[in-house]
Design a protein around this motif. Structure first.
Motif, PDB file in Angstrom:
ATOM      1  N   TYR A 237      50.387  53.408  56.260  1.00  0.00           N
ATOM      2  CA  TYR A 237      49.692  53.194  57.530  1.00  0.00           C
ATOM      3  C   TYR A 237      48.181  53.354  57.382  1.00  0.00           C
ATOM      4  CZ  TYR A 237      54.360  53.639  59.554  1.00  0.00           C
ATOM      5  OH  TYR A 237      55.691  53.467  59.843  1.00  0.00           O
ATOM      6  N   ASP A 238      47.779  54.409  56.699  1.00  0.00           N
ATOM      7  CA  ASP A 238      46.351  54.697  56.536  1.00  0.00           C
ATOM      8  C   ASP A 238      45.900  54.597  55.087  1.00  0.00           C
ATOM      9  OD1 ASP A 238      45.598  55.717  59.363  1.00  0.00           O
ATOM     10  OD2 ASP A 238      47.417  56.822  58.849  1.00  0.00           O
ATOM     11  N   TRP A 239      46.837  54.677  54.159  1.00  0.00           N
ATOM     12  CA  TRP A 239      46.502  54.490  52.747  1.00  0.00           C
ATOM     13  C   TRP A 239      47.716  53.909  52.028  1.00  0.00           C
ATOM     14  CZ3 TRP A 239      48.919  57.280  48.745  1.00  0.00           C
ATOM     15  CH2 TRP A 239      49.693  58.383  49.139  1.00  0.00           C
ATOM     16  N   TRP A 240      47.415  53.187  50.957  1.00  0.00           N
ATOM     17  CA  TRP A 240      48.452  52.474  50.211  1.00  0.00           C
ATOM     18  C   TRP A 240      48.236  52.699  48.720  1.00  0.00           C
ATOM     19  CZ3 TRP A 240      45.887  51.032  54.446  1.00  0.00           C
ATOM     20  CH2 TRP A 240      46.605  50.573  55.551  1.00  0.00           C
ATOM     21  N   ALA A 241      49.330  52.729  47.973  1.00  0.00           N
ATOM     22  CA  ALA A 241      49.229  52.867  46.520  1.00  0.00           C
ATOM     23  C   ALA A 241      50.419  52.175  45.863  1.00  0.00           C
ATOM     24  CB  ALA A 241      49.178  54.335  46.116  1.00  0.00           C
ATOM     25  N   GLU A 242      50.131  51.304  44.919  1.00  0.00           N
ATOM     26  CA  GLU A 242      51.160  50.658  44.100  1.00  0.00           C
ATOM     27  C   GLU A 242      51.045  51.211  42.690  1.00  0.00           C
ATOM     28  OE1 GLU A 242      53.566  48.609  44.977  1.00  0.00           O
ATOM     29  OE2 GLU A 242      52.933  48.650  47.090  1.00  0.00           O
ATOM     30  N   VAL A 243      52.155  51.728  42.163  1.00  0.00           N
ATOM     31  CA  VAL A 243      52.167  52.326  40.833  1.00  0.00           C
ATOM     32  C   VAL A 243      52.856  51.367  39.873  1.00  0.00           C
ATOM     33  CG1 VAL A 243      52.867  54.307  39.441  1.00  0.00           C
ATOM     34  CG2 VAL A 243      52.228  54.628  41.846  1.00  0.00           C
ATOM     35  N   GLY A 244      52.072  50.798  38.956  1.00  0.00           N
ATOM     36  CA  GLY A 244      52.587  49.896  37.935  1.00  0.00           C
ATOM     37  C   GLY A 244      51.962  50.239  36.603  1.00  0.00           C
ATOM     38  N   GLU A 245      51.222  49.291  36.045  1.00  0.00           N
ATOM     39  CA  GLU A 245      50.455  49.579  34.831  1.00  0.00           C
ATOM     40  C   GLU A 245      49.247  50.462  35.141  1.00  0.00           C
ATOM     41  OE1 GLU A 245      51.349  48.680  31.699  1.00  0.00           O
ATOM     42  OE2 GLU A 245      53.179  48.019  32.698  1.00  0.00           O
ATOM     43  N   THR A 246      48.827  50.437  36.407  1.00  0.00           N
ATOM     44  CA  THR A 246      47.770  51.306  36.926  1.00  0.00           C
ATOM     45  C   THR A 246      48.209  51.789  38.304  1.00  0.00           C
ATOM     46  OG1 THR A 246      46.624  49.419  37.905  1.00  0.00           O
ATOM     47  CG2 THR A 246      45.918  50.098  35.685  1.00  0.00           C
ATOM     48  N   ILE A 247      47.397  52.634  38.905  1.00  0.00           N
ATOM     49  CA  ILE A 247      47.595  52.994  40.310  1.00  0.00           C
ATOM     50  C   ILE A 247      46.597  52.172  41.113  1.00  0.00           C
ATOM     51  CG2 ILE A 247      47.551  54.830  42.037  1.00  0.00           C
ATOM     52  CD1 ILE A 247      47.958  56.832  39.731  1.00  0.00           C
TER      53      ILE A 247
END
Length: 432
Positions: A237-247
């Motif tokens: 909602y207020d912050w997003w993070a995708e964790v893959g080869e990087t954050i």
């Protein structure tokens, strides 16, 4: 609940640890009145702390604290940190300006708090929290990182009036005997009750930063934050993070591409992202993007999917990787299962009597070459019968390792932070 104490080679520290060991949580007494009175007698040290980052959660709160400390120190700041439980030495609970508290100061602090509060009948946790705050107030620093112990609402640390930011990590069912006791006016659904307890750390005007959860849990946290007057910043909602080869991180301040932690497991990327979000949603401490990246890379957190180094214990099973994890509930078991996906391994497991072995065994089903159960000496732990024929029995971890076949498969030692501490000590990897 297992005794949460330790032995010390320092006689003065041991004398105070023996006094602590006589304390427990008084049956039927919940609330913060006693810790407030104890702190008042000590001059209210909790009101004289540098900016505080206060972190609750079922799993991941300790790792989140480790990332916060590492990031703040990468910025060149001096940081006090309070974590629990300790693994080997009680001193691990109180880190003053980056260093573990000395035996001399620890003994003096515990004695001072125990003496001044004796007639109050404080619990172990109230005494240790008061000692921690007293230590932090007496030494200058730029920030404090404080991990919540049990729950949040009635945890002894929950006397902090205006933290720089509060955080809630992953939520799950744990400590049912304490957190799920029926009570009027609180949610009865187990996960909503856990959320209610953890969100009890919300404070007026202090940002409350959380991970993403199910809809009902998020609504409960939103209610708690609203009642407390805490600005809420929730993942998704207020912050997003995708964790893959990087954050790949995003919030209203912009985008960041951050490195993955050295700590293994995708969930560590999520914990690091929460630490970043807490820092970016407060205005008491300034931290650069570069320090965030460096702190994530440099953070260490022992006994959480830790690959053991060469030592007396690993020498008993040469030629194979030996991993250590203190996880003991279903959420931790799932994280372990994801890490070892597709791998065959041996499991050495020891669990406290109030835990459930299947929480660790089931996520690894079909990949276990063997399961060996061990007791946790000095704690009330499961015996052989608790494993229902799913494990062979060994008297201790060295015997379990020595009995493994010479097949080169990795070994995971898991099930308890108490067991993990004994393993680290036996292998000469004492946290510093």
């Amino acid at each position: 609940m297992a005794k949460d104490f330790a032995a010390s080679s320092d006689p003065a520290v041991q004398a105070q640890l023996d006094r602590l060991a006589a304390l427990s949580l008084p049956q039927g007494r919940l609330g913060l009145d006693t810790i407030r009175e104890l702190l008042a007698r000590l001059g209210d040290p909790q009101k004289r702390l540098p900016p505080v980052f206060h972190v609750a959660g079922t799993n991941g709160k300790g790792s989140t604290c480790a990332y916060l400390r590492a990031i703040l120190e990468a910025e060149g700041l001096t940081v006090h940190a309070a974590i629990k439980p300790h693994l080997v030495r009680y001193n691990e609970r109180i880190r003053i300006a980056g260093k573990l508290i000395s035996d001399e100061e620890l003994a003096a602090l515990l004695e001072e708090v125990l003496d001044i509060g004796e007639e109050l009948g404080p619990s172990f946790f109230e005494v240790t929290t008061a000692a921690t705050f007293l230590a932090f107030a007496r030494h200058p620093a730029d920030a404090c990182v404080i991990e919540v112990g049990l729950g949040g609402r009635f945890d002894a640390t929950n006397v902090l009036e205006k933290p720089a930011a509060c955080g809630i990590a992953t939520l799950g069912i744990d400590h049912e005997a304490f957190l799920l006791v029926p009570e009027d006016g609180v949610p009865q659904d187990p996960m909503c009750r856990i959320a209610f307890e953890k969100a009890g750390i919300a404070r007026p005007g202090s940002p409350l930063v959380t991970q993403a959860y199910g809809e009902e849990i998020e609504l409960e946290i939103e209610r708690r934050a609203g009642l407390a007057g805490a600005p809420l910043h929730m993942r998704g909602y207020d912050w997003w993070a995708e964790v893959g080869e990087t954050i790949d991180y995003h919030d209203r301040h912009g985008d960041l591409t951050l490195p993955l932690p050295q700590l293994p497991g995708k969930h560590q990327g999520d914990n690091a992202a929460l630490a970043v979000a807490m820092l970016r949603h407060q205005d008491r401490v300034t931290v650069s993007d570069a320090a965030m990246a460096e702190g994530i890379r440099s953070a260490r957190w022992p006994a959480r999917l830790q690959l053991l180094g060469h030592g007396p214990l690993t020498a008993l099973a040469p030629g194979r990787e030996i991993w250590l994890d203190g996880g003991h509930n279903a959420d931790a078991g799932r994280a372990i299962g994801r890490h070892f996906a597709g791998q065959r391994l041996h499991l050495v497991i020891g669990m406290l009597a109030n835990r459930y072995p299947q929480a660790i065994i089931d996520p690894l089903e079909g990949r276990l070459a063997s399961v060996t159960a061990v007791p946790i000496h000095g704690s009330e732990s499961h015996g052989e019968e608790a494993y229902s024929g799913r494990a062979t029995w060994a008297p201790d971890v060295p015997a379990a390792l020595a009995s493994l076949p010479d097949d080169g498969l990795p070994v995971l030692i898991a099930g308890s932070l108490y067991l993990a501490g004994k393993v680290l000590e036996a292998n000469g990897e004492v946290p510093d």
